[in-house]
Scaffold this motif. Sequence first.
Motif, PDB file in Angstrom:
ATOM      1  N   SER A   1       0.822  -1.205   0.000  1.00  0.00           N
ATOM      2  CA  SER A   1       0.000   0.000   0.000  1.00  0.00           C
ATOM      3  C   SER A   1       0.858   1.257   0.000  1.00  0.00           C
ATOM      4  O   SER A   1       2.026   1.250   0.390  1.00  0.00           O
ATOM      5  CB  SER A   1      -0.921   0.001   1.225  1.00  0.00           C
ATOM      6  N   ASP A   2       0.241   2.346  -0.429  1.00  0.00           N
ATOM      7  CA  ASP A   2       0.826   3.674  -0.294  1.00  0.00           C
ATOM      8  C   ASP A   2       0.692   4.060   1.176  1.00  0.00           C
ATOM      9  O   ASP A   2      -0.417   4.110   1.714  1.00  0.00           O
ATOM     10  CB  ASP A   2       0.072   4.648  -1.193  1.00  0.00           C
ATOM     11  N   ARG A   3       1.821   4.356   1.826  1.00  0.00           N
ATOM     12  CA  ARG A   3       1.785   4.481   3.289  1.00  0.00           C
ATOM     13  C   ARG A   3       2.693   5.590   3.766  1.00  0.00           C
ATOM     14  O   ARG A   3       3.837   5.703   3.336  1.00  0.00           O
ATOM     15  CB  ARG A   3       2.201   3.155   3.925  1.00  0.00           C
ATOM     16  N   GLN A   4       2.156   6.422   4.656  1.00  0.00           N
ATOM     17  CA  GLN A   4       2.946   7.445   5.324  1.00  0.00           C
ATOM     18  C   GLN A   4       2.708   7.329   6.824  1.00  0.00           C
ATOM     19  O   GLN A   4       1.570   7.158   7.276  1.00  0.00           O
ATOM     20  CB  GLN A   4       2.565   8.846   4.844  1.00  0.00           C
ATOM     21  N   LEU A   5       3.798   7.401   7.574  1.00  0.00           N
ATOM     22  CA  LEU A   5       3.731   7.211   9.017  1.00  0.00           C
ATOM     23  C   LEU A   5       4.552   8.277   9.718  1.00  0.00           C
ATOM     24  O   LEU A   5       5.658   8.614   9.281  1.00  0.00           O
ATOM     25  CB  LEU A   5       4.275   5.828   9.402  1.00  0.00           C
ATOM     26  N   SER A   6       4.021   8.801  10.802  1.00  0.00           N
ATOM     27  CA  SER A   6       4.761   9.725  11.656  1.00  0.00           C
ATOM     28  C   SER A   6       4.523   9.319  13.105  1.00  0.00           C
ATOM     29  O   SER A   6       3.367   9.214  13.544  1.00  0.00           O
ATOM     30  CB  SER A   6       4.290  11.164  11.426  1.00  0.00           C
ATOM     31  N   VAL A   7       5.606   9.060  13.832  1.00  0.00           N
ATOM     32  CA  VAL A   7       5.528   8.658  15.233  1.00  0.00           C
ATOM     33  C   VAL A   7       6.487   9.529  16.030  1.00  0.00           C
ATOM     34  O   VAL A   7       7.614   9.778  15.600  1.00  0.00           O
ATOM     35  CB  VAL A   7       5.897   7.181  15.431  1.00  0.00           C
ATOM     36  N   SER A   8       6.047  10.003  17.189  1.00  0.00           N
ATOM     37  CA  SER A   8       6.927  10.788  18.047  1.00  0.00           C
ATOM     38  C   SER A   8       6.598  10.480  19.498  1.00  0.00           C
ATOM     39  O   SER A   8       5.488  10.046  19.831  1.00  0.00           O
ATOM     40  CB  SER A   8       6.784  12.286  17.766  1.00  0.00           C
ATOM     41  N   GLY A   9       7.583  10.714  20.360  1.00  0.00           N
ATOM     42  CA  GLY A   9       7.371  10.416  21.768  1.00  0.00           C
ATOM     43  C   GLY A   9       8.333  11.185  22.652  1.00  0.00           C
ATOM     44  O   GLY A   9       9.375  11.680  22.207  1.00  0.00           O
ATOM     45  N   LEU A  10       7.969  11.290  23.913  1.00  0.00           N
ATOM     46  CA  LEU A  10       8.776  12.005  24.898  1.00  0.00           C
ATOM     47  C   LEU A  10       8.676  11.256  26.219  1.00  0.00           C
ATOM     48  O   LEU A  10       7.586  10.837  26.632  1.00  0.00           O
ATOM     49  CB  LEU A  10       8.259  13.436  25.078  1.00  0.00           C
ATOM     50  N   ARG A  11       9.807  11.054  26.872  1.00  0.00           N
ATOM     51  CA  ARG A  11       9.827  10.433  28.203  1.00  0.00           C
ATOM     52  C   ARG A  11      10.628  11.306  29.151  1.00  0.00           C
ATOM     53  O   ARG A  11      11.736  11.745  28.824  1.00  0.00           O
ATOM     54  CB  ARG A  11      10.418   9.030  28.160  1.00  0.00           C
ATOM     55  N   LEU A  12      10.061  11.563  30.329  1.00  0.00           N
ATOM     56  CA  LEU A  12      10.737  12.295  31.385  1.00  0.00           C
ATOM     57  C   LEU A  12      10.922  11.366  32.572  1.00  0.00           C
ATOM     58  O   LEU A  12       9.989  10.651  32.966  1.00  0.00           O
ATOM     59  CB  LEU A  12       9.927  13.516  31.828  1.00  0.00           C
ATOM     60  N   GLY A  13      12.105  11.370  33.143  1.00  0.00           N
ATOM     61  CA  GLY A  13      12.391  10.553  34.305  1.00  0.00           C
ATOM     62  C   GLY A  13      13.031  11.371  35.408  1.00  0.00           C
ATOM     63  O   GLY A  13      13.860  12.249  35.138  1.00  0.00           O
ATOM     64  N   GLN A  14      12.630  11.093  36.645  1.00  0.00           N
ATOM     65  CA  GLN A  14      13.168  11.811  37.793  1.00  0.00           C
ATOM     66  C   GLN A  14      13.357  10.833  38.955  1.00  0.00           C
ATOM     67  O   GLN A  14      12.438  10.105  39.323  1.00  0.00           O
ATOM     68  CB  GLN A  14      12.219  12.933  38.219  1.00  0.00           C
ATOM     69  N   ASN A  15      14.571  10.828  39.513  1.00  0.00           N
ATOM     70  CA  ASN A  15      14.869  10.009  40.677  1.00  0.00           C
ATOM     71  C   ASN A  15      14.659  10.817  41.951  1.00  0.00           C
ATOM     72  O   ASN A  15      14.890  12.032  41.991  1.00  0.00           O
ATOM     73  CB  ASN A  15      16.311   9.498  40.634  1.00  0.00           C
ATOM     74  N   PHE A  16      14.244  10.117  43.020  1.00  0.00           N
ATOM     75  CA  PHE A  16      14.030  10.737  44.314  1.00  0.00           C
ATOM     76  C   PHE A  16      14.668   9.872  45.404  1.00  0.00           C
ATOM     77  O   PHE A  16      14.981   8.689  45.180  1.00  0.00           O
ATOM     78  CB  PHE A  16      12.524  10.882  44.605  1.00  0.00           C
ATOM     79  N   PHE A  17      14.814  10.463  46.570  1.00  0.00           N
ATOM     80  CA  PHE A  17      15.250   9.738  47.773  1.00  0.00           C
ATOM     81  C   PHE A  17      16.541   8.953  47.521  1.00  0.00           C
ATOM     82  O   PHE A  17      16.603   7.735  47.717  1.00  0.00           O
ATOM     83  CB  PHE A  17      14.155   8.778  48.262  1.00  0.00           C
ATOM     84  N   ASP A  18      17.571   9.674  47.072  1.00  0.00           N
ATOM     85  CA  ASP A  18      18.870   9.034  46.793  1.00  0.00           C
ATOM     86  C   ASP A  18      18.726   7.882  45.808  1.00  0.00           C
ATOM     87  O   ASP A  18      19.322   6.810  45.966  1.00  0.00           O
ATOM     88  CB  ASP A  18      19.508   8.538  48.092  1.00  0.00           C
ATOM     89  N   GLN A  19      17.902   8.103  44.799  1.00  0.00           N
ATOM     90  CA  GLN A  19      17.675   7.174  43.697  1.00  0.00           C
ATOM     91  C   GLN A  19      16.986   5.879  44.124  1.00  0.00           C
ATOM     92  O   GLN A  19      16.996   4.893  43.382  1.00  0.00           O
ATOM     93  CB  GLN A  19      18.985   6.856  42.967  1.00  0.00           C
ATOM     94  N   SER A  20      16.341   5.879  45.269  1.00  0.00           N
ATOM     95  CA  SER A  20      15.550   4.708  45.659  1.00  0.00           C
ATOM     96  C   SER A  20      14.132   4.777  45.103  1.00  0.00           C
ATOM     97  O   SER A  20      13.371   3.813  45.222  1.00  0.00           O
ATOM     98  CB  SER A  20      15.493   4.594  47.184  1.00  0.00           C
ATOM     99  N   ALA A  21      13.780   5.901  44.491  1.00  0.00           N
ATOM    100  CA  ALA A  21      12.461   6.056  43.876  1.00  0.00           C
ATOM    101  C   ALA A  21      12.624   6.702  42.507  1.00  0.00           C
ATOM    102  O   ALA A  21      13.559   7.471  42.275  1.00  0.00           O
ATOM    103  CB  ALA A  21      11.543   6.899  44.753  1.00  0.00           C
ATOM    104  N   LYS A  22      11.695   6.375  41.620  1.00  0.00           N
ATOM    105  CA  LYS A  22      11.781   6.889  40.251  1.00  0.00           C
ATOM    106  C   LYS A  22      10.386   7.151  39.715  1.00  0.00           C
ATOM    107  O   LYS A  22       9.479   6.327  39.847  1.00  0.00           O
ATOM    108  CB  LYS A  22      12.512   5.889  39.348  1.00  0.00           C
ATOM    109  N   LEU A  23      10.225   8.308  39.086  1.00  0.00           N
ATOM    110  CA  LEU A  23       8.982   8.681  38.427  1.00  0.00           C
ATOM    111  C   LEU A  23       9.255   8.850  36.941  1.00  0.00           C
ATOM    112  O   LEU A  23      10.194   9.549  36.554  1.00  0.00           O
ATOM    113  CB  LEU A  23       8.431   9.985  39.004  1.00  0.00           C
TER     114      LEU A  23
END
Length: 774
Positions: free
Chosen positions: A319-341
């Motif tokens: 098929s004739d096909r056009q695709l556009s995909v994009s993404g963003l990820r944010l990461g943050q560590n807390f408590f001396d790197q014992s937690a992660k968001l």
Amino acid sequence: MNRIIYFPKYYKSLSKFLTIQLCICFLFTQGFAASQDATPETRRCLVSGVVMDPLKNAVAGADLSLISQTTDAKPLQTSSDQEGRFCFEQIFTDPMDLLVTYPGFTTKEVGDIKGGATGIMITLHPEAIRESITVTAATRTEKRLEDVPIRTELILPEIIKLSKAKTLGDAVEYNPGIRVESGCQNCNFKTIRMLGLQGPYTQILFDGLPTMSSLAMVYGVDHIPAQMIDRVEIVKGGGSAVYGPGAVGGVVNVISHIPSQNSVHIYGSSEWISGTPVQSFGTIADWVSKSRDTYITAFTQADNSNPMDLNDDAITEFSDRQLSVSGLRLGQNFFDQSAKLTIDFNYMWEDRRGGNKLNLRKDEADLTEAVESNRYSIGTSWFHAPSTKLDYRLSFSLANTKRDSYYGSEQDPNAYGESKNPLWLLDGQVNHYFGSHFFSWGAQFRSDSMKDTQPSYNRITDETYHNLGAYIQDDWFFLNGFELVYGFRVDKHSGLDDPILSPRAALMWSPSLDLKIRGAVASGFLAPQVFDEDLHITQVNGEGQIIRNSPDLKEESSLTYTLGLDWHPVIGRGNGLLEINGFDTEIKDLFLVVEDDLPDTEEYEFTRINHGKSSVYGIEFNLGYGIADLFQIEAGVVEQRAKFDNPDPDFDSKDYFSTPNRYGSVSLIYFNRKIGDFFIASRFESGSKIPHYAGYIDEDRLETTPAWGIIDASYSRNFSISRSDSQKMKINIGIRNLTDKYQDDLDKTIYRDAGYLWGPRTPRTFFLSVGFDL
């Protein structure tokens, strides 16, 4: 709707220019340097010795460095000769540390080296190819690959990059137990089949979560770009109790890219499929804070595929096909790197159209399958380990998929349709670590709504399915070398009257460090709901194919047994691999789609019913050998049988359709920092039985396809573009399907059976990719 504008003519010129530059760079970067060092016996050595492997063989070319323990002075460096001997002639007064490295071996460090130290014996041990890699798919707890009680396979970034995979389907197809199939001659949708079972039995996860909705799965294999994939974990046959509906055949867990340093990667590639160009562009940018507590990664990928007619009937096979995909990820560590968001945003837009007369409006062509898809998603995950004895994870995901479609023939003005599919997911898991037990418990709620309208075929679907699952699992180390993972999951699905209990257990015995024996038994189910094949309509004899569930349709229930042996012995400088794995999946109340056409309607109806039992059983063999950072060769073959207890009502056959008895792959990777990296692979399948429906042919018949095999190869090399090692240009050239093996009996005309497909997904394809790391 903002559409991407492509410049194929400009890109062709760019490709030619970069190809010429590649040749020039290759010639000018090949320096010749040789030195004839005297042997240690004829030199005055302040520090000397021999480097050898565990079998007492000399290791030539090992890099040795003497590093001061008290100052920042420049290290003293040398290398071992053909007999493994080394010599430092330089005079030093401070105590030094001796660091010894060689590709394929673990680094060796010897402390407190002083002047006059001679006769030092250095033994380097082979570095395991895939040991010490952390995986999560088997139990949703982090474990080293060699310690996982449930067999887990990895597709590493090297394979993804060297094979020039663009999508998830491209990335997994070299695994022996996986087959990636094209399901339609008009629109080319694809499915991932594992151990002989069809697409709905394979659960695709993103970082352990089932965030792909039923509509997104229709073309989802093409919508998951390689740009967002760090690696892929594969668990065959169910295994862990933490997974619910859909994990009957196994789990494909996509591990997202997490940055380790600041970087920007830009690439462009072009493919030529039977001479027709296909372009792809992409960017990935990473930022990591100085404290390493915060990171941001963003990616985008755009593909432009031109339509292709391979059998000269003026109707597309691609098929004739056009695709556009994009993404963003944010990461943050807390408590001396014992937690992660982490917070994720993703957006996808695709427009594909197959059929004929693509320059005309959809309802002015003789045959058109056209789909415009939009999907956006947001997800967040919080992980926290308050102590070494406890950690937990909470996740939320919301995704909305929208599709505008046209499935019609003979200039039908009413064949337009629209689908909307919001999905949201809540997930929580708690892990307790005490003594010899890792105890996990959790719950998951998933809501998948579908509103799909196809006015031309009098099709209106407006359904919402909820599934609430809770599970308990214990990972228990007992006796010496034994590990047992056992547990159960309870699911309450809105399409079923009663809860479903799914117990699962896996046992691993390690009689030695390099030998693992694993066995598992897993129950599972597949609930009656809208499946991905329902949302794709295959044109047969110019009519729309409609699939509906029988009013008394029950869930499928499955029971899977696996037993295997993994042996990873040290052989010479490297590691060997021998895997033997048997599997048997029994499915009761099997879903079966049968013809149920109503003569007074324009569409062509099918009904999904329960149809007795089926079994898929077989054995998988894998052999391999490799030296880390040097080369790796692997070969695998699956011998299986897939049978119904009762014959198919249309063709009176007990065989699974489109399921070969034998298939496998062979791959070789060679790494060389000076001349570049090489990848060569072969995939093969025996013949299988496939339904071939009337339209282009006079009457329905069951075809037996021939066996086939293909060869893929690629070469890649890095070129420095500045004094910084992090800034470089990477060239990747290659060919897929070298022998140009492709289906030679494709149906023709608008009355073709578009689902009659077998063999490789594409004919011979050349590709060139140029990337820049900045």
